[in-house]
Write an enzyme that holds these catalytic residues in place. Structure first.
Site, PDB file in Angstrom:
ATOM      1  CB  SER A 136      -0.969  -0.056   1.176  1.00 42.62           C
ATOM      2  OG  SER A 136      -2.004   0.882   1.030  1.00 42.62           O
ATOM      3  CG  ASP A 169      -6.889  -2.070  -4.156  1.00 41.30           C
ATOM      4  OD1 ASP A 169      -7.191  -0.864  -4.163  1.00 41.30           O
ATOM      5  OD2 ASP A 169      -5.875  -2.505  -3.573  1.00 41.30           O
ATOM      6  CG  HIS A 212      -6.033  -1.804  -0.244  1.00 41.42           C
ATOM      7  ND1 HIS A 212      -5.075  -1.547  -1.193  1.00 41.42           N
ATOM      8  CD2 HIS A 212      -5.606  -1.223   0.901  1.00 41.42           C
ATOM      9  CE1 HIS A 212      -4.100  -0.836  -0.661  1.00 41.42           C
ATOM     10  NE2 HIS A 212      -4.402  -0.621   0.618  1.00 41.42           N
TER      11      HIS A 212
END
Length: 322
Positions: A165, A259, A289
């Site tokens: 991320s 995502d 995610h």
């Protein structure tokens, strides 16, 4: 602990697209860290996030030892945590945690780092970079780069950059900045990274309201990280905006199908390939995610994590997996 999702429209759109086990994980995350928490003061967001991370935390695998230390810089120390197994490691993984540049620390992703260490036999160095909004860009990037340089100076082992991320953004930015370093990374593993500031990509449109991460969430974290006058074309802020993708180490990008960030992985791969480099992108089907945290209860997430660990192992040994 479970609850009904806070945003019903997200559930209705993805009701048949995600496995039952994944919905249980999503519900549990939302029970600990509901979507509306982004409106709360940052201190409260962090306290709630830390409690959630503690609730999901798994015991470190047997044989993994850790030690905490500090990387000195001219202005401040950067906390790091070093993971080791017995025997001689073949490489060092420099790991940058996720959390939108606002959340996370050495504890939030401790078990993931420990499992990467156990699964590869590599040393892992986790970086506790400074967070926004107290420290705006380029603070997190500066710290990420400093930890890489410290590892490069204190170890002779090959280095694999790894981040998920927000941490994937940092790993990519560091790889770009150090591509001509005498200790250039031998590979980078980017796990559902946020690399762009352009929200017109396929997944940004198709999955704008995906469970656990929406486009509005991405916009919030981007705004809170930005310094006044922040350029979106700054590659240390948006690595995908760089004008040169040559000379990068072999790169594997793993994203989740559901995502909004998934298109970033595809685009980044294509730009590295166009520059003559080696890159692979894998979009894990029917995942969302943050699926690393679901690896203990969701079979698809467990399989994806096993592939990630195997890929890190291959990169560190100079054996490209594909």
């Amino acid at each position: 602990m479970t609850s009904e999702p806070a945003i019903p429209v997200r559930r209705s759109r993805y009701a048949d697209r995600l496995d039952v086990e994944l919905w249980k994980y999503i519900d549990e995350v939302n029970s600990w860290y509901p979507p509306e928490i982004v409106a709360a003061p940052i201190a409260k967001q962090r306290a709630v996030y830390n409690r959630m991370c503690a609730a999901f935390h798994q015991a470190r695998p047997e044989g993994v030892t850790t030690s905490d230390g500090l990387v000195a810089t001219a202005t401040h120390p950067i906390p790091v945590r070093h993971y080791r197994m017995a025997g001689n490691a073949a490489a060092t993984v420099v790991y940058y945690h996720g959390g939108g540049f606002v959340l996370g620390d050495l504890d939030s992703h401790d078990d993931v780092c420990a499992e990467i260490c156990a699964g590869t036999g590599f040393e892992v160095v986790s970086a506790d970079y400074r967070l926004a909004p107290e420290h705006l860009h380029p603070a997190s990037y500066d710290d990420a780069l400093a930890v890489f340089e410290w590892v490069a100076a204190t170890s002779t082992l090959p280095i694999v950059l790894c981040g998920e991320s927000a941490g994937g953004n940092l790993a990519a930015a560091v790889a770009q900045a150090t591509r001509r370093h005498e200790r250039q990374a031998v590979g980078q593993m980017l796990i559902y990274p946020g690399l762009s500031s352009d929200e017109t990509g396929r997944s940004y449109v198709e999955h704008a309201e995906a469970p656990l991460l929406s486009v509005s969430d991405i916009e919030f974290y981007r705004r809170i990280r930005s310094a006044p006058g922040q350029s979106q074309d700054d590659p240390t802020f948006s690595p995908i905006r760089d004008h040169d993708f040559s000379g990068l180490p072999p790169t594997i990008i793993v994203t989740a199908e559901c995502d909004p960030l998934s298109s970033d992985g595809e685009t980044y791969r294509d730009r590295i390939l166009a520059a003559g480099g080696h890159a692979w992108w894998r979009e894990e089907p029917r995942l969302v995610h943050s699926f690393l945290r679901a690896r203990m209860t969701v079979p698809r997430a467990a399989e994806a994590f096993r592939r990630i660990v195997a890929d890190i192992s291959a990169l560190g040994r100079g054996k490209w997996p594909y």
